[in-house]
Scaffold this active site. Structure first.
Site, mmCIF file in Angstrom:
data_model
loop_
_atom_site.group_PDB
_atom_site.id
_atom_site.type_symbol
_atom_site.label_atom_id
_atom_site.label_comp_id
_atom_site.label_asym_id
_atom_site.label_seq_id
_atom_site.Cartn_x
_atom_site.Cartn_y
_atom_site.Cartn_z
ATOM 1 N N THR A 131 -78.281 -27.047 -1.892
ATOM 2 C CA THR A 131 -79.343 -27.937 -1.421
ATOM 3 C C THR A 131 -79.593 -29.558 -2.154
ATOM 4 O OG1 THR A 131 -80.859 -26.308 -0.861
ATOM 5 C CG2 THR A 131 -81.941 -28.347 -1.000
ATOM 6 N N GLY A 178 -82.350 -23.446 -4.476
ATOM 7 C CA GLY A 178 -82.024 -22.054 -5.066
ATOM 8 C C GLY A 178 -82.537 -21.110 -3.995
HETATM 9 N N1 ASP Z 1 -83.061 -23.399 -1.238
HETATM 10 C C1 ASP Z 1 -82.053 -23.321 -0.034
HETATM 11 C C2 ASP Z 1 -82.318 -22.108 0.853
HETATM 12 O O1 ASP Z 1 -82.888 -21.257 0.424
HETATM 13 C C3 ASP Z 1 -80.644 -23.159 -0.529
HETATM 14 C C4 ASP Z 1 -80.491 -23.587 -1.968
HETATM 15 O O2 ASP Z 1 -81.179 -24.831 -2.568
HETATM 16 O O3 ASP Z 1 -79.434 -23.363 -2.683
HETATM 17 O O4 ASP Z 1 -82.098 -22.301 1.985
#
Ligand code: ASP
Length: 361
Positions: free
Chosen positions: A210, A262
């Site tokens: 992200t 995350g």
């Molecule tokens: N937070 C994002 C999600 O859960 C993914 C990420 O940031 O790695 O879609």
């Protein structure tokens, strides 16, 4: 054992976890920590945001609106086919469809706009901004978000790149032997598939990614944007934390702005970015506020056995990024080895993030 039953071992693990968490600075100490305020504008973004920070920095130097600057910044990553975690070229869902999540929040007005599971638009952050500016609503998802984007002139484009189509196809074929999909003899030698396996094959956590960016202006205005293609090969319709106000981002003038990357589910159920800003309100520094919100995630993870390791620590990672109303920035993650990016008039720099637990410990 069911997710909810607590054995003696679980309770011992909880005790170990509580011990580790108590290593964090106590709020009372944190309040006294001296911290100079930044006089000008400053931005904080995730580690994949170096180019985004350069673009947003130029826009801020030119005196552009901070939310326009932040969106212009993350657009660079959304449009980058080589970043497989955001926008165009993001890893698709389990059916091979790229579904994007994005949100913006303006701490000056306490307004926000968001889109979830949006298809066919390379820059979902722009659509999120339109939801904020051109509707009396905050969050549009799926087919409704798509219709809204079409109404505002966004073409329905194919967001899979040749690279991500090959990666998805390989993943689909390798998924199980109990279906009709068969891997080609030399498919794993394809440079794109090899790249994916090398970059993510050894990842101990489920791959995802992200970009988040928060900006604090010289007059202490605060804005945030978060945009993502979400969890790799997710269930169609799955929306993570990124577009959810209070989870993936939160901005409030007078206090601070924060955002996350995350494991979205862990952040959704703890309202992470809102927690970070609330910890700022209680007097913690940005880094301490991020750590305190991560500590909460870590503690709550204890309730779900499949998400914790033998020592009771999360088997996933979450990062928070934060800037307070004084212009102090901070970033922290559950696990060591993460970075964030800070930009101001002096330039753009990558900074080590604080953490709760050392990898490999
Ligand atoms: N937070 C994002 C999600 O859960 C993914 C990420 O940031 O790695 O879609």
């Amino acid at each position: 054992m069911s997710d909810r039953s607590l054995s003696r071992r679980d309770l011992l693990e909880a005790a170990a976890l509580a011990g580790a968490a108590s290593l964090l600075p106590a709020p009372a100490e944190a309040k006294d920590a001296p911290a100079p305020a930044a006089p000008g504008w400053v931005l904080v973004t995730s580690a994949n945001g170096v180019e985004a920070a350069k673009t947003a920095r130029q826009a801020l130097i030119q005196g552009k609106d901070p939310l326009d600057a932040a969106i212009a910044g993350v657009n660079v990553v959304e449009l980058d086919p080589d970043d497989v975690t955001v926008g165009y070229g993001g890893i698709p869902n389990e059916e091979g469809v790229v579904e994007l999540d994005a949100a913006v929040m303006d701490g000056r007005t306490m307004r926000a706009g968001a889109v979830g599971a949006l298809t066919g638009v390379k820059t979902p952050s722009k659509v999120a901004r339109l939801v904020m500016d051109r509707t009396d609503r905050v969050f549009l998802v799926g087919a409704g978000a798509r219709k809204f984007a079409t109404a505002h002139g966004f073409a329905d484009e194919d967001l899979l790149t040749p690279k991500t189509r090959k990666i998805w196809l390989y993943w689909r074929e390798k998924l199980t032997d109990l279906d009709d999909w068969i891997e080609a003899a030399d498919e794993a030698k394809d440079p794109d598939v090899k790249w994916f396996l090398q970059k993510y094959g050894a990842e101990i956590f489920r791959p995802q990614g992200t970009i988040h960016m928060s900006v604090r202006t010289a007059s202490s205005d605060l804005v945030s944007v978060t945009t993502t293609s979400g969890l790799f090969f997710k269930i169609p319709g799955r929306v993570g934390d990124s577009p959810v106000v209070g989870a993936g981002l939160y901005a409030e003038n007078g206090v601070g702005a924060a955002g996350s990357t995350g494991r979205g589910e862990a952040n959704l159920v703890t309202c992470g970015s809102h927690s970070v800003v609330e910890f700022l309100r209680q007097g913690l520094s940005p880094e301490e506020a991020c750590l305190a919100a991560l500590k909460r995630i870590s503690e709550k993870t204890h309730l779900v056995p499949r998400h914790r390791d033998a020592k009771g620590r999360p088997r996933f990672n979450v990062n928070f990024y934060c800037v307070d109303a004084r212009g102090r920035t901070g970033g922290a993650a559950i696990w060591s080895g993460n970075k964030h990016v800070v930009a101001d008039l002096d330039g753009v720099r990558t900074v080590d993030s604080a953490y709760l637990y050392k990898r490999g410990s």
